[in-house]
Design an enzyme around this catalytic site. Structure first.
Site, PDB file in Angstrom:
ATOM      1  N   SER A   7       0.848  -1.195   0.000  1.00 25.19           N
ATOM      2  CA  SER A   7       0.000   0.000   0.000  1.00 25.19           C
ATOM      3  C   SER A   7       0.882   1.243   0.000  1.00 25.19           C
ATOM      4  O   SER A   7       1.702   1.435   0.909  1.00 25.19           O
ATOM      5  CB  SER A   7      -0.887   0.035   1.246  1.00 25.19           C
ATOM      6  OG  SER A   7      -1.400   1.347   1.409  1.00 25.19           O
ATOM      7  N   HIS A  32      -1.157  -1.207  -4.291  1.00 25.27           N
ATOM      8  CA  HIS A  32      -2.427  -1.007  -3.573  1.00 25.27           C
ATOM      9  C   HIS A  32      -2.561   0.482  -3.276  1.00 25.27           C
ATOM     10  O   HIS A  32      -1.700   1.078  -2.605  1.00 25.27           O
ATOM     11  CB  HIS A  32      -2.438  -1.818  -2.285  1.00 25.27           C
ATOM     12  CG  HIS A  32      -3.746  -1.805  -1.553  1.00 25.27           C
ATOM     13  ND1 HIS A  32      -4.829  -2.572  -1.934  1.00 25.27           N
ATOM     14  CD2 HIS A  32      -4.139  -1.102  -0.463  1.00 25.27           C
ATOM     15  CE1 HIS A  32      -5.833  -2.344  -1.093  1.00 25.27           C
ATOM     16  NE2 HIS A  32      -5.446  -1.465  -0.191  1.00 25.27           N
ATOM     17  N   ASP A  34      -4.752   3.316  -1.604  1.00 16.12           N
ATOM     18  CA  ASP A  34      -5.814   3.518  -0.604  1.00 16.12           C
ATOM     19  C   ASP A  34      -6.463   4.888  -0.758  1.00 16.12           C
ATOM     20  O   ASP A  34      -5.837   5.907  -0.473  1.00 16.12           O
ATOM     21  CB  ASP A  34      -5.231   3.378   0.816  1.00 16.12           C
ATOM     22  CG  ASP A  34      -5.034   1.933   1.200  1.00 16.12           C
ATOM     23  OD1 ASP A  34      -3.940   1.573   1.678  1.00 16.12           O
ATOM     24  OD2 ASP A  34      -5.979   1.139   1.014  1.00 16.12           O
ATOM     25  N   MET A  36      -9.312   7.503   0.329  1.00 19.53           N
ATOM     26  CA  MET A  36     -10.199   7.802   1.457  1.00 19.53           C
ATOM     27  C   MET A  36     -10.803   9.192   1.277  1.00 19.53           C
ATOM     28  O   MET A  36     -10.096  10.127   0.887  1.00 19.53           O
ATOM     29  CB  MET A  36      -9.393   7.745   2.763  1.00 19.53           C
ATOM     30  CG  MET A  36      -8.751   6.391   2.996  1.00 19.53           C
ATOM     31  SD  MET A  36      -7.833   6.365   4.563  1.00 19.53           S
ATOM     32  CE  MET A  36      -6.933   4.812   4.364  1.00 19.53           C
ATOM     33  N   HIS A  65      -8.365   0.751  -3.777  1.00 20.26           N
ATOM     34  CA  HIS A  65      -9.266   0.410  -2.662  1.00 20.26           C
ATOM     35  C   HIS A  65     -10.061   1.653  -2.306  1.00 20.26           C
ATOM     36  O   HIS A  65      -9.522   2.592  -1.715  1.00 20.26           O
ATOM     37  CB  HIS A  65      -8.391  -0.074  -1.492  1.00 20.26           C
ATOM     38  CG  HIS A  65      -9.170  -0.386  -0.255  1.00 20.26           C
ATOM     39  ND1 HIS A  65      -8.538  -0.634   0.953  1.00 20.26           N
ATOM     40  CD2 HIS A  65     -10.488  -0.497  -0.008  1.00 20.26           C
ATOM     41  CE1 HIS A  65      -9.444  -0.886   1.866  1.00 20.26           C
ATOM     42  NE2 HIS A  65     -10.644  -0.798   1.319  1.00 20.26           N
ATOM     43  N   MET A  67     -12.267   3.563  -0.225  1.00 19.79           N
ATOM     44  CA  MET A  67     -12.891   3.740   1.083  1.00 19.79           C
ATOM     45  C   MET A  67     -13.618   5.084   1.059  1.00 19.79           C
ATOM     46  O   MET A  67     -13.201   6.083   1.658  1.00 19.79           O
ATOM     47  CB  MET A  67     -11.833   3.715   2.208  1.00 19.79           C
ATOM     48  CG  MET A  67     -11.244   2.338   2.423  1.00 19.79           C
ATOM     49  SD  MET A  67      -9.676   2.327   3.283  1.00 19.79           S
ATOM     50  CE  MET A  67      -8.577   2.672   1.909  1.00 19.79           C
ATOM     51  N   MET A 136     -10.824  -7.057   5.172  1.00 21.94           N
ATOM     52  CA  MET A 136     -10.055  -6.133   6.012  1.00 21.94           C
ATOM     53  C   MET A 136      -9.727  -6.783   7.343  1.00 21.94           C
ATOM     54  O   MET A 136     -10.612  -7.348   7.989  1.00 21.94           O
ATOM     55  CB  MET A 136     -10.842  -4.840   6.262  1.00 21.94           C
ATOM     56  CG  MET A 136     -11.171  -4.019   5.019  1.00 21.94           C
ATOM     57  SD  MET A 136      -9.702  -3.447   4.190  1.00 21.94           S
ATOM     58  CE  MET A 136      -9.059  -2.293   5.405  1.00 21.94           C
ATOM     59  N   ASP A 174      -6.085  -7.315   3.917  1.00 21.37           N
ATOM     60  CA  ASP A 174      -5.530  -5.965   4.023  1.00 21.37           C
ATOM     61  C   ASP A 174      -5.644  -5.426   5.446  1.00 21.37           C
ATOM     62  O   ASP A 174      -6.735  -5.282   5.974  1.00 21.37           O
ATOM     63  CB  ASP A 174      -6.341  -5.057   3.067  1.00 21.37           C
ATOM     64  CG  ASP A 174      -5.889  -3.630   3.045  1.00 21.37           C
ATOM     65  OD1 ASP A 174      -6.597  -2.813   2.433  1.00 21.37           O
ATOM     66  OD2 ASP A 174      -4.829  -3.326   3.636  1.00 21.37           O
ATOM     67  N   GLY A 196       1.435  -2.209   4.027  1.00 19.71           N
ATOM     68  CA  GLY A 196       1.940  -0.858   3.818  1.00 19.71           C
ATOM     69  C   GLY A 196       3.114  -0.587   4.749  1.00 19.71           C
ATOM     70  O   GLY A 196       4.276  -0.566   4.336  1.00 19.71           O
TER      71      GLY A 196
HETATM   72  C1  DX5 Z   1      -6.396   0.859   5.735  1.00 18.40           C
HETATM   73  C2  DX5 Z   1      -5.943   0.525   4.313  1.00 18.40           C
HETATM   74  C3  DX5 Z   1      -4.815  -0.454   4.283  1.00 18.40           C
HETATM   75  C4  DX5 Z   1      -3.567   0.050   5.018  1.00 18.40           C
HETATM   76  C5  DX5 Z   1      -2.507  -1.019   5.003  1.00 18.40           C
HETATM   77  O1  DX5 Z   1      -7.607   1.545   5.701  1.00 18.40           O
HETATM   78  O2  DX5 Z   1      -7.001  -0.012   3.555  1.00 18.40           O
HETATM   79  O3  DX5 Z   1      -4.506  -0.783   2.926  1.00 18.40           O
HETATM   80  O4  DX5 Z   1      -3.067   1.202   4.376  1.00 18.40           O
HETATM   81  O5  DX5 Z   1      -1.415  -0.540   5.773  1.00 18.40           O
HETATM   82  P1  DX5 Z   1      -0.787  -1.476   6.910  1.00 18.40           P
HETATM   83  O6  DX5 Z   1      -0.219  -2.650   6.161  1.00 18.40           O
HETATM   84  O7  DX5 Z   1       0.264  -0.613   7.545  1.00 18.40           O
HETATM   85  O8  DX5 Z   1      -1.907  -1.875   7.818  1.00 18.40           O
HETATM   86 ZN    ZN Z   2      -6.353  -0.817   1.618  1.00 15.89          ZN
END
Ligand code: DX5
Ligand code: ZN
Length: 217
Positions: A7, A32, A34, A36, A65, A67, A136, A174, A196
């Site tokens: 990520s 990946h 992310d 948001m 992804h 969110m 998740m 994830d 990540g």
């Molecule tokens: C959280 C994200 C994940 C996150 C993963 O909302 O969807 O993809 O960034 O990061 P780590 O591996 O540090 O949990």
């Molecule tokens: Zn994610």
């Protein structure tokens, strides 16, 4: 064969191009991304303009992804920016059937995402329409959170059901993935691991290799 999807949320955005090169050279399979919106989750991160700017830097598929509260409003822009796989939360304010169709109509791969508290059966309705299910193992919103082992039975339930239906769907996991828990996640049925903070906390070549090694044991 396990795939690793680092990520970029945990990357240094001051040198994002170098960070993407580092995971590619480190053996990553997907990027990946992310996304948001500050509404579905209490954080704001990456928009289409960032995806567009990093698209020319790598051939790796962009695993986006979403969110966001209304993924149907953003699918087109992210696909135009370069997204290859788009995963949408069943908990968002949309009809997953329609959003999945929207993604397929633009020729891209679609997946649904389940938060830790959402039971697997909610995803059953969509399994015939998607290429990936994302489970998740943290509550969405931030990188660097602690892995939630209580989700492992759901990963197994999903894998058993997918196999029983003869479906060939990727099972991506994830949240909080490290070399400590990757083996357990893979044994439960995860075949794509998102990581990540673990990947970027060290040299991605080494951290990605340690995730793979943990899954081969
Ligand atoms: C959280 C994200 C994940 C996150 C993963 O909302 O969807 O993809 O960034 O990061 P780590 O591996 O540090 O949990
Ligand atoms: Zn994610």
């Amino acid at each position: 064969m396990i795939k690793v999807a680092p990520s970029i949320l945990s990357a240094d955005f001051g040198k994002l191009g170098d960070e993407i090169k580092a995971i590619e050279e480190g053996g990553a399979d997907l990027v990946h991304v992310d996304v948001m919106d500050g509404n579905f989750v209490p954080n704001i991160t990456i928009g289409p303009v960032v995806v567009k700017s990093i698209r020319p830097l790598t051939e790796m598929p962009f695993d986006v992804h979403l969110m966001v509260q209304k993924p149907q409003d953003y699918v087109e822009d992210f696909i135009k920016a370069g997204a290859d796989i788009l995963t949408v939360h069943v908990e968002s304010d949309h009809s997953p059937h329609e959003t999945i169709k929207q993604i397929h109509d633009m020729g891209k791969q679609a997946g649904v995402v389940l938060n830790p508290g959402t039971p697997f059966h909610i995803a059953k309705d969509f399994l015939n329409e998607i290429e990936m299910i994302l489970i998740m193992t943290v509550n969405p919103g931030f990188g660097g959170q602690k892995f939630m082992p209580e989700v492992i039975p759901k990963i197994k339930e999903a894998k058993d059901y997918i196999d029983s239906q003869g479906l060939s769907i990727d099972l991506e996991v994830d949240g909080g993935i490290t070399s400590e828990n990757a083996g357990e996640v893979a044994s439960a049925g995860g075949n794509i691991l998102v990581a990540g903070s673990f990947v970027y906390r060290g040299n991605p070549k080494e951290t990605i290799a340690s995730l793979r090694a943990a899954c081969e044991q």
